[in-house]
Design a protein around this motif. Sequence first.
Motif, PDB file in Angstrom:
ATOM      1  N   ASP A 131      21.580  92.317  33.680  1.00 32.77           N
ATOM      2  CA  ASP A 131      20.198  92.743  33.885  1.00 32.77           C
ATOM      3  C   ASP A 131      20.153  94.186  34.370  1.00 32.77           C
ATOM      4  O   ASP A 131      20.868  94.559  35.311  1.00 32.77           O
TER       5      ASP A 131
ATOM      6  N   TYR B 164      14.028  93.748  39.666  1.00 30.66           N
ATOM      7  CA  TYR B 164      14.622  93.223  38.432  1.00 30.66           C
ATOM      8  C   TYR B 164      13.664  92.253  37.759  1.00 30.66           C
ATOM      9  O   TYR B 164      12.692  91.788  38.354  1.00 30.66           O
TER      10      TYR B 164
ATOM     11  N   THR C 141      12.049  89.001  36.564  1.00 29.91           N
ATOM     12  CA  THR C 141      11.898  87.749  37.305  1.00 29.91           C
ATOM     13  C   THR C 141      12.593  86.606  36.583  1.00 29.91           C
ATOM     14  O   THR C 141      12.382  86.380  35.391  1.00 29.91           O
ATOM     15  N   ARG C 142      13.420  85.891  37.334  1.00 31.53           N
ATOM     16  CA  ARG C 142      14.126  84.723  36.815  1.00 31.53           C
ATOM     17  C   ARG C 142      13.768  83.535  37.705  1.00 31.53           C
ATOM     18  O   ARG C 142      14.167  83.485  38.865  1.00 31.53           O
TER      19      ARG C 142
ATOM     20  N   TYR D 141       6.751  90.911  45.783  1.00 28.29           N
ATOM     21  CA  TYR D 141       8.147  91.274  45.551  1.00 28.29           C
ATOM     22  C   TYR D 141       8.996  90.602  46.618  1.00 28.29           C
ATOM     23  O   TYR D 141       8.842  90.868  47.813  1.00 28.29           O
TER      24      TYR D 141
ATOM     25  N   ARG E 257      18.587  92.454  45.346  1.00 26.91           N
ATOM     26  CA  ARG E 257      17.813  92.171  44.134  1.00 26.91           C
ATOM     27  C   ARG E 257      16.462  91.599  44.550  1.00 26.91           C
ATOM     28  O   ARG E 257      16.394  90.597  45.275  1.00 26.91           O
TER      29      ARG E 257
ATOM     30  N   GLU F 159      12.504  90.471  42.998  1.00 28.52           N
ATOM     31  CA  GLU F 159      11.785  90.070  41.801  1.00 28.52           C
ATOM     32  C   GLU F 159      10.333  89.764  42.166  1.00 28.52           C
ATOM     33  O   GLU F 159      10.012  89.531  43.330  1.00 28.52           O
TER      34      GLU F 159
ATOM     35  N   HIS G 157       7.526  87.197  42.305  1.00 28.88           N
ATOM     36  CA  HIS G 157       7.325  85.747  42.294  1.00 28.88           C
ATOM     37  C   HIS G 157       6.019  85.411  42.985  1.00 28.88           C
ATOM     38  O   HIS G 157       5.484  86.203  43.771  1.00 28.88           O
TER      39      HIS G 157
END
Length: 456
Positions: free
Chosen positions: A87, A125, A127-128, A313, A343, A345, A347
């Motif tokens: 990523d 990064y 979003t996972r 974030y 890291r 993301e 969410h």
Amino acid sequence: MPRRHLRMLRVALALLPGTLLLGAALVAGPSSAGAQGLGDLGGALTPMGAIRAANAQGTIPEWSGGMTEMPRLFTAGRHHPDPFVDDARWFTVRAEELDRFAMRLSAGQRELLRRHPDSFEMPMYLTRRTAAAPQRIYDATIANARRARLTENGLAVTGAEVGIPFPVPADGAQAMWNHILRWRGIAVRRFDGIAVPEPDGRLDLGLYREEWLADHTAGAGGLTAFSYKRTGLRPESVAGGVLLLRETLNPLRQERAAWYRAPGKTAVVRAPDFSYGTPDPATDGLRTADMLDMFSGLLDRFDFTLVGRREMYVPYNAYRMNMAALAPRDFLWPAHPDPAFLRYELHRVWVVTATLKRSFRHPFPRRTYYLDEDSWQILMADHYDATGTLARYAEAHGVTLPEVPVFLPTVEFTFDFARGRYVAAGLDNQEAPPVFETTPKPAAFTPESLRPARRW
């Protein structure tokens, strides 16, 4: 251009700084849970009560079950490789652009950026949504949604079995109980390295062994919610010391209990003082007893208010910081961790505020908690002192372990802004990874278990 590339381009454009703040940060208020209810669980809502769908901009993807397949190059008995090593960083939140990103940042993140404009930044990064749990936890959670109740003014839970009690929370107390009773395995053993970096760069690492038994999740029955044991391993000053905590589902019928055996001693004593705002000696006092696990203990001294669900974030998928080849001194700088190993993301999180009740005392009478909608893990916490000043801030950097599957913090950071120091807990890079057992051993969590073995 292939359709897949067009989709990636749209996501990339949505993540550009100029478009980050389009739309309201507040997704849903507490009363409607996003205009969705119990009947939506397992459909429009995931079994955990999260919004299944992607957000309007596509910057938060649809939840598709989380990460349940083992990553490439995984070796049993070793820490997980980063499944997202390829990523690329999408963008970086820096102090000079604080106003642009402020509405998606916690107060603690904003303070870190303001205090360290030349060294701290937040790498963002893709979003996972990796958080996952076993199917039996999902089934039990959906069943709990219709039968679980709060009693004793929110201090006790009844009618919940195995899973999350309130996947569609109606108030702040229900949301906090979801964190306390969240899925984190049944019986777990792991190493807990704790470090408080010195201003001159020195780094002394204390090593502990953590063990916990999720009595509620194991379906053990009774009123014990969770049992936790922490044993000192090194340095010599803490070696052999053991702390045992037993959390309860109903403190009026079974009290919350704590026991302690001091290093070099054989006597096991009750430790009722290890609660609420008592400083945790393992962290040089930078964390209080109720900051353990981001929040632990009873809910009796605070009023908890469910503000709503927001897009923020948050720290997530922290595999880079959990590499076996990485020593703590490689990424723990004197004032904050090296951002290259962090890291963040975008969410959705549930926001809960906590306000100290009258007649009680606590060093941090006002707090704000940010709970991951996919796992109910508290990811961030702002702690304000009696003057209303932001005094401490905590972050839980988690990873998903698909072999269980479970989403757990790998490192927790607590920053003390008054002292200009921070503590990192959960460091186990150079130790064996966590061990998950399916057969609980309740005898390992009794006061008798704290006594040293008799030598003949």
